[in-house]
Structures are given as C-alpha cells and as structure tokens.
Design an enzyme around this catalytic site. Sequence first.
Site, PDB file in Angstrom:
ATOM      1  N   ASP A   1       6.297   2.794  -4.446  1.00 27.24           N
ATOM      2  CA  ASP A   1       5.870   3.801  -5.729  1.00 27.24           C
ATOM      3  C   ASP A   1       5.352   3.946  -6.082  1.00 27.24           C
ATOM      4  O   ASP A   1       5.338   3.505  -7.607  1.00 27.24           O
ATOM      5  CB  ASP A   1       7.508   4.580  -6.341  1.00 27.24           C
ATOM      6  CG  ASP A   1       6.954   5.877  -6.122  1.00 27.24           C
ATOM      7  OD1 ASP A   1       5.481   6.393  -6.699  1.00 27.24           O
ATOM      8  OD2 ASP A   1       8.157   6.988  -6.758  1.00 27.24           O
ATOM      9  N   HIS A   2       3.731   4.332  -6.023  1.00 23.46           N
ATOM     10  CA  HIS A   2       2.756   3.670  -7.228  1.00 23.46           C
ATOM     11  C   HIS A   2       2.837   4.264  -8.410  1.00 23.46           C
ATOM     12  O   HIS A   2       2.311   4.503  -9.387  1.00 23.46           O
ATOM     13  CB  HIS A   2       1.398   3.806  -6.048  1.00 23.46           C
ATOM     14  CG  HIS A   2       0.674   2.441  -7.022  1.00 23.46           C
ATOM     15  ND1 HIS A   2       0.405   2.387  -8.214  1.00 23.46           N
ATOM     16  CD2 HIS A   2      -0.711   2.663  -6.516  1.00 23.46           C
ATOM     17  CE1 HIS A   2      -1.045   1.574  -8.872  1.00 23.46           C
ATOM     18  NE2 HIS A   2      -1.708   1.421  -7.428  1.00 23.46           N
TER      19      HIS A   2
END
Length: 331
Positions: free
Chosen positions: A303-304
């Site tokens: 999850d950036h």
Amino acid sequence: MSPHSKTAPSAAPAAAAKPVAPVIAQVISSGGKAHASPAIRRFARELGVEVAQVKGNGVKGRVTKDDVQNFIKAALAQPRGAGGNGLQVLASPVIDFAKFGAIETKPLSRIKKISGANLHRNWVTIPHVTQFDEADITDMEAFRKELGAEYAAQNIKITPLAFMLKAAVTALQKFPEFNASLDASGENLVLKQYFHIGVAVDTPDGLMVPVIRDVDKKGIVQLAKELGEVSAKARDKKITAADMQGGCFTISSLGGIGGTAFTPIINAPEVAILGVSRSSMKPVWKDGAFVPRLMLPLSLSYDHRVIDGALGARFAVYLSQVLADIRHLAL
Ligand code: CAO
C-alpha cells in the site's frame, strides 16, 4: 491511542458485504465506534455503508435509518466530474452472449461473491505497487528435502511455504511498517506486535485465506504441519470466520502451479501481500562464472500510502537475502 498501543485482532477482511455501486464504494472506510441498533447496522451494511462513518442524530447520538439514508444522499450528491474525487466509470455493458454461440449460466459460489466484493474494494481503494525480486533458494531447497525425508514417515509435508512464512516474519520484524494497518482516520499506523500470517488457499469454491497464528513462535516443522491442516480444512469447507481473522500479512503461493510473477491484491486492512511463483534453475553470474542456482520469484504488493518505494524494495531485497541464507531465520 498511541500508534504503538496493542489492539484487539482486526476484523475479518471477508465480512459478508453486498457489492456496492462504485459511486457509493468511495464513502466506505473502516470507522471507529458508533451507536446503532442491530437492525440499523444491517440496513447500513446492505447499502454498503459503514455505520461508524455516519453522524447519529437520534436519541443520545444514535444512528437512525434517516441518518443512513441522508448519508447516502449526501455521498451521491458529491460532484463527480473532472476535478471531482469520485470514481467515474462506464456501466458494464449488458450483452446477450447467446447471440454469438451456445452458453451456460452458472451462479458464482458464495465464497466468490464475498471475496469478489472484498477484492474489488481493496483493488479500487488501495494504491498498489508491486515490487518483484528473486531469491536464491538452492541451499534452502537442499535443507527442505532433507527435512522432508525425515518427516515423511510422520505424514508431515515440508513445502517451501513453511520457509516463506518464517522468512516473511523475519522481514516483518525488521520492517515493522509492513506489520501494520492504517487506523480508521487514515492518519495513524497501527503497528502490531504479533505475527499472524494469512495464507491464500485455492478451494473448488474459491479463494479462502486462513490465518496461521504466532508464526514467530513456531518452527518450520510445526508450520508445515499447520499449513497441511489448514489447507485441508479450507478445502473441506470447515474453515470458520474466526480462522480467517487477525492476519497481519498474507502470502499467496502459486508456486505449486507455475508462472513467473503476478500482482497479488492486498488483503485489507493489511498493507502488504507476498506473491510466490514457481522456482526454476537459472544461470547466475557468481565469482566470474555462471553457476546453476534455484531461483524463486517473489511479487510483493504494498500500500503506497503507507510504504514508500524504497522501503518496498528494501523489504523484498531483505526477504530474498533471508531465503538465500536461512541461518537468518535462527537470529
Ligand atoms: N516453486 C516450486 N515448487 C513449489 C513451490 C515453488 N514456489 N511451491 C510449492 N512447490 C511444490 C511443492 O514442493 C510441492 O511439490 P511436491 O508435490 O513435489 O512435493 C508442489 O509444488 C505442490 O505444493 P502445494 O501447493 O501442495 O503446497 P504449498 O505449501 O506450496 O501450498 C497452498 C499450499 C494451500 C498455498 C496451495 O495448495 C494453494 O492453494 N495455492 C494457491 C493459492 C492461490 O490461489 N493464490 C492466489 C490468490 S489470488 O487469487
């Protein structure tokens, strides 16, 4: 609450929720506490609304049916054109496939319906990046084969996945941001001090993700035994909702089937997932010569919002190093 404080195990990612229209999906996010009767909670759930997001105007701030309806109306009224933050997509075309040839219509299984709605939400709400790497597992495989021969008589199958579980925990311990979830506000990271790992299991009815608990406290043989038990339980449809709750990180192994890489979808509220593909012998340049080494492809989706690219690459590189030299598992 401090981001370091301990919390209860997270809710099942696969809670039964009806698929929602994309326009409503954007208002869904996990929330804190809310006062609402079970009937209102059910009503909200059916409409794809998390009741914790709704401001209650009833007695003592309780959420009423009107509050849920007004919440949806407000969400639908938000601008969605250029510059808006809505997901504006074309409706899927309704096609009469029978016009083109013979067809058979088969309903999706219950598991596929539930996991499909969750996968869809995770895919559209989490900015995914997938980092690829390869681990040299030549020595690990030699050891696994020795162990396998030793434990075959006890009917314990030592598969590469048991090592992957242990190696993943070693990497999670070094990079705690991966063993975490965003809280309801999206502004704090909840770092977990336990290491429960979900394992994607392919069953005739669809994908299930039972969780192996406290992987940090278990050895390879114990993990191999539990993996065998849990996958048999999933395939025999004996997995309960509780068996699938509380995971910190997931491993999806397609190594027994084949392929060189894939982009796994994060199992929210987790922030990363490891995809494992089939290992193969490759010529690797070492000390001035090509040597045959058994290489394992890894695909790490993260999850950036939580993990930067550099950290994603560092995690993958470290994981590969641990697998290449499994003495790290004993550290
Ligand atoms: N490379 C090469 N061989 C591998 C391997 C890898 N990465 N991983 C497993 N293998 C081998 C095993 O050693 C075993 O070989 P033998 O039968 O010769 O001993 C064979 O492949 C089959 O392994 P397995 O699949 O029975 O066992 P596993 O522990 O690797 O996996 C499980 C267990 C439950 C994860 C797996 O059966 C499964 O369901 N995989 C699918 C998961 C999935 O669908 N993911 C996609 C999710 S996204 O839609």
